[in-house]
Structure formats: structure tokens, C-alpha cells
Design a protein around this motif. Sequence first.
Motif, PDB file in Angstrom:
ATOM      1  N   ASN A   1       0.870  -1.069   0.117  1.00  0.00           N
ATOM      2  CA  ASN A   1       0.026   0.201   0.130  1.00  0.00           C
ATOM      3  C   ASN A   1       0.852   1.130  -0.066  1.00  0.00           C
ATOM      4  O   ASN A   1       0.113   2.309  -0.059  1.00  0.00           O
ATOM      5  CB  ASN A   1      -1.005   0.106   1.237  1.00  0.00           C
ATOM      6  CG  ASN A   1      -2.157  -0.573   1.006  1.00  0.00           C
ATOM      7  OD1 ASN A   1      -3.090  -0.581   0.423  1.00  0.00           O
ATOM      8  ND2 ASN A   1      -2.077  -2.002   1.486  1.00  0.00           N
TER       9      ASN A   1
ATOM     10  N   ASN B   1       0.620   7.856  -0.200  1.00  0.00           N
ATOM     11  CA  ASN B   1      -0.144   6.674  -0.666  1.00  0.00           C
ATOM     12  C   ASN B   1      -1.055   5.764   0.521  1.00  0.00           C
ATOM     13  O   ASN B   1      -1.919   5.445   0.152  1.00  0.00           O
ATOM     14  CB  ASN B   1       0.941   5.657  -1.051  1.00  0.00           C
ATOM     15  CG  ASN B   1       1.535   6.503  -2.295  1.00  0.00           C
ATOM     16  OD1 ASN B   1       0.906   7.315  -2.940  1.00  0.00           O
ATOM     17  ND2 ASN B   1       2.603   5.770  -3.079  1.00  0.00           N
TER      18      ASN B   1
ATOM     19  N   HIS C   1      -3.821   7.854   1.697  1.00  0.00           N
ATOM     20  CA  HIS C   1      -4.778   7.843   0.529  1.00  0.00           C
ATOM     21  C   HIS C   1      -5.653   6.366   0.635  1.00  0.00           C
ATOM     22  O   HIS C   1      -6.803   6.577   0.455  1.00  0.00           O
ATOM     23  CB  HIS C   1      -4.179   8.196  -0.795  1.00  0.00           C
ATOM     24  CG  HIS C   1      -5.248   8.261  -1.869  1.00  0.00           C
ATOM     25  ND1 HIS C   1      -5.696   9.662  -2.027  1.00  0.00           N
ATOM     26  CD2 HIS C   1      -5.712   7.545  -2.478  1.00  0.00           C
ATOM     27  CE1 HIS C   1      -6.760   9.453  -3.108  1.00  0.00           C
ATOM     28  NE2 HIS C   1      -6.655   8.252  -3.534  1.00  0.00           N
ATOM     29  N   ASN C   2      -4.723   5.268   0.526  1.00  0.00           N
ATOM     30  CA  ASN C   2      -5.546   3.998   0.440  1.00  0.00           C
ATOM     31  C   ASN C   2      -6.301   3.924   1.671  1.00  0.00           C
ATOM     32  O   ASN C   2      -7.495   3.153   1.691  1.00  0.00           O
ATOM     33  CB  ASN C   2      -4.363   3.052   0.479  1.00  0.00           C
ATOM     34  CG  ASN C   2      -3.852   2.742  -1.070  1.00  0.00           C
ATOM     35  OD1 ASN C   2      -4.433   2.944  -1.927  1.00  0.00           O
ATOM     36  ND2 ASN C   2      -2.420   2.568  -1.068  1.00  0.00           N
TER      37      ASN C   2
ATOM     38  N   TYR D   1      -9.502   6.692   1.372  1.00  0.00           N
ATOM     39  CA  TYR D   1     -10.246   6.842   0.029  1.00  0.00           C
ATOM     40  C   TYR D   1     -10.474   5.341  -0.523  1.00  0.00           C
ATOM     41  O   TYR D   1     -11.473   5.301  -1.570  1.00  0.00           O
ATOM     42  CB  TYR D   1      -9.847   7.971  -0.933  1.00  0.00           C
ATOM     43  CG  TYR D   1      -9.661   9.198  -0.209  1.00  0.00           C
ATOM     44  CD1 TYR D   1     -10.903   9.827   0.184  1.00  0.00           C
ATOM     45  CD2 TYR D   1      -8.416   9.705   0.127  1.00  0.00           C
ATOM     46  CE1 TYR D   1     -10.721  11.182   0.836  1.00  0.00           C
ATOM     47  CE2 TYR D   1      -8.271  11.198   0.769  1.00  0.00           C
ATOM     48  CZ  TYR D   1      -9.435  11.925   0.922  1.00  0.00           C
ATOM     49  OH  TYR D   1      -9.231  12.975   1.568  1.00  0.00           O
ATOM     50  N   ASN D   2      -9.758   4.385  -0.348  1.00  0.00           N
ATOM     51  CA  ASN D   2      -9.726   3.295  -1.169  1.00  0.00           C
ATOM     52  C   ASN D   2     -10.324   2.024  -0.221  1.00  0.00           C
ATOM     53  O   ASN D   2     -10.148   0.856  -0.778  1.00  0.00           O
ATOM     54  CB  ASN D   2      -8.502   2.883  -1.633  1.00  0.00           C
ATOM     55  CG  ASN D   2      -7.841   3.878  -2.690  1.00  0.00           C
ATOM     56  OD1 ASN D   2      -8.800   4.686  -3.455  1.00  0.00           O
ATOM     57  ND2 ASN D   2      -6.656   4.050  -3.034  1.00  0.00           N
TER      58      ASN D   2
ATOM     59  N   LYS E   1      -9.261   0.725   2.296  1.00  0.00           N
ATOM     60  CA  LYS E   1      -8.373  -0.345   2.858  1.00  0.00           C
ATOM     61  C   LYS E   1      -8.295  -0.074   4.496  1.00  0.00           C
ATOM     62  O   LYS E   1      -7.292   0.502   5.008  1.00  0.00           O
ATOM     63  CB  LYS E   1      -6.954   0.094   2.656  1.00  0.00           C
ATOM     64  CG  LYS E   1      -6.865  -0.202   0.962  1.00  0.00           C
ATOM     65  CD  LYS E   1      -6.898  -1.479   0.701  1.00  0.00           C
ATOM     66  CE  LYS E   1      -6.881  -1.757  -0.920  1.00  0.00           C
ATOM     67  NZ  LYS E   1      -5.431  -1.647  -1.521  1.00  0.00           N
TER      68      LYS E   1
END
Length: 230
Positions: free
Chosen positions: A19, A80, A83-84, A87-88, A90
Motif C-alpha cells: 500500500n 499513498n 490515501h489508501n 479513500y480506497n 483499506k
Amino acid sequence: MLKQWPANLLGLLFPNLCNACGVSLFRQEQLICTKCLYDLPFTDYHLYAENRVAKQLWGRLPIHAAMAMFYFRKATKVQNLVHNLKYNGKTDLGVVLGELLGNRLKAGEGYLMVDLIIPVPLHKKKLRTRGYNQSSFIAAGVSKAMEIPVVEDTLIRDVATDTQTKKSRYTRYENMKSVFKVTDAATVLNKHVLLIDDVITTGATLEACANELLAQGAAKVSIAALAFAE
């Protein structure tokens, strides 16, 4: 090898990637590759009471201890990771990073006598849109490492605000006044509360949370976040 082929095929179709850097993980690695874990820009602020996060809050409110685990810069591995998580979807990454954070806090003198952990809350509208509060998962990891309970719904975000990203420090502070509310003062009365957030920028959000907790009887408020935006 015959036993391993389904797992290998699954790995080709849905690669398990780091990630932070995006490279393929080895089987023993979890969410973040070993190289990134060594290369991430740790601050070690948990070891120094007079760190940059704490100094940023001096004169604004009586914080017992304050720290962030990483330095945050744009276009980096830390961005990163955040963000993961944010927003993703995780969320498991939040727990792993929270454990990492909690293990560091156990080595910091200012965090030895914490009674309860409270994640910075999202307004219910944003919570519905995103589906989860990233700080809750970080708090869960910290709780696992430190064996201290997480309390949610005692501190709520009672007022929705616009994004803070492009606002000045003063505007952020004014924007956050009276945003948070303690729903059950007895839960925080005479307690040392640890506030958990993802990224500290100006500290306005944490300042507003801490002020409300102290006003409702908390004995001490400490702060810990994944990262500090320089």
C-alpha cells in the motif's frame, strides 16, 4: 506445487500489492512491504515531549502529550498509505498502522497512563458518504497494541463543515469552533483521553476536540496521529 496453484492463480488475477509503493508483497508480508517499513519517515516524536507537533499546540490548549508517527509530504509513500486508508477502503491498513503507532506510544512517557482512546469523529453525513471513519480503524490498532479501550459516540461531530484543505490556520480554527460535542460527560470525567487522528496539519480539528473534552471534565488530553504535514 499442485496445492499452491489456486493461490498462485489468485495472486495473478488479484495481486497483493504494498500500500506504500505498489510492488507485489511476499507471502509473509502484510499490506506494507518490509522495505517500506524500514524506509518510512518515522519522526520518533513519541520520545520527545518538545516535538514539532506539541510546539504547534503550545499556548492554544493544555495538551498533556502530542505526536505524529510519520512526516507527511505529497507524492510520497506516506501519502499513498493515507490515501489508501482514507479513500480506497483499506480499513485493515488502518488497524495495522494503528498497531505500529500504539507500539511506539508504549515507549513514550506521556502515554503511559492513558484511560481511554477516542478517534476524531466524522459528521454523520460524511460517514454515510465514505462508509467508515478511518480514525476509528487507527484507534482500533492502537487499542490492540496498548490494551486500552476505544470509546466512540461519546465525542461526536455535531456540525458539518466544508473541507479544510485549502483554508488558512485562522480560518480553520474559526471553522471548527463548536463543531464537536461530548454526549456523555461521565465517560470522560477525570480521565486521561488519547485522541487519534490520521494527519495533523494546523491542529485546528484536534484543538476543537480537546477543548470540548477538557470542558466536559477530562483530566488530560493527549494526541497521536499517523502523520504530520510539514
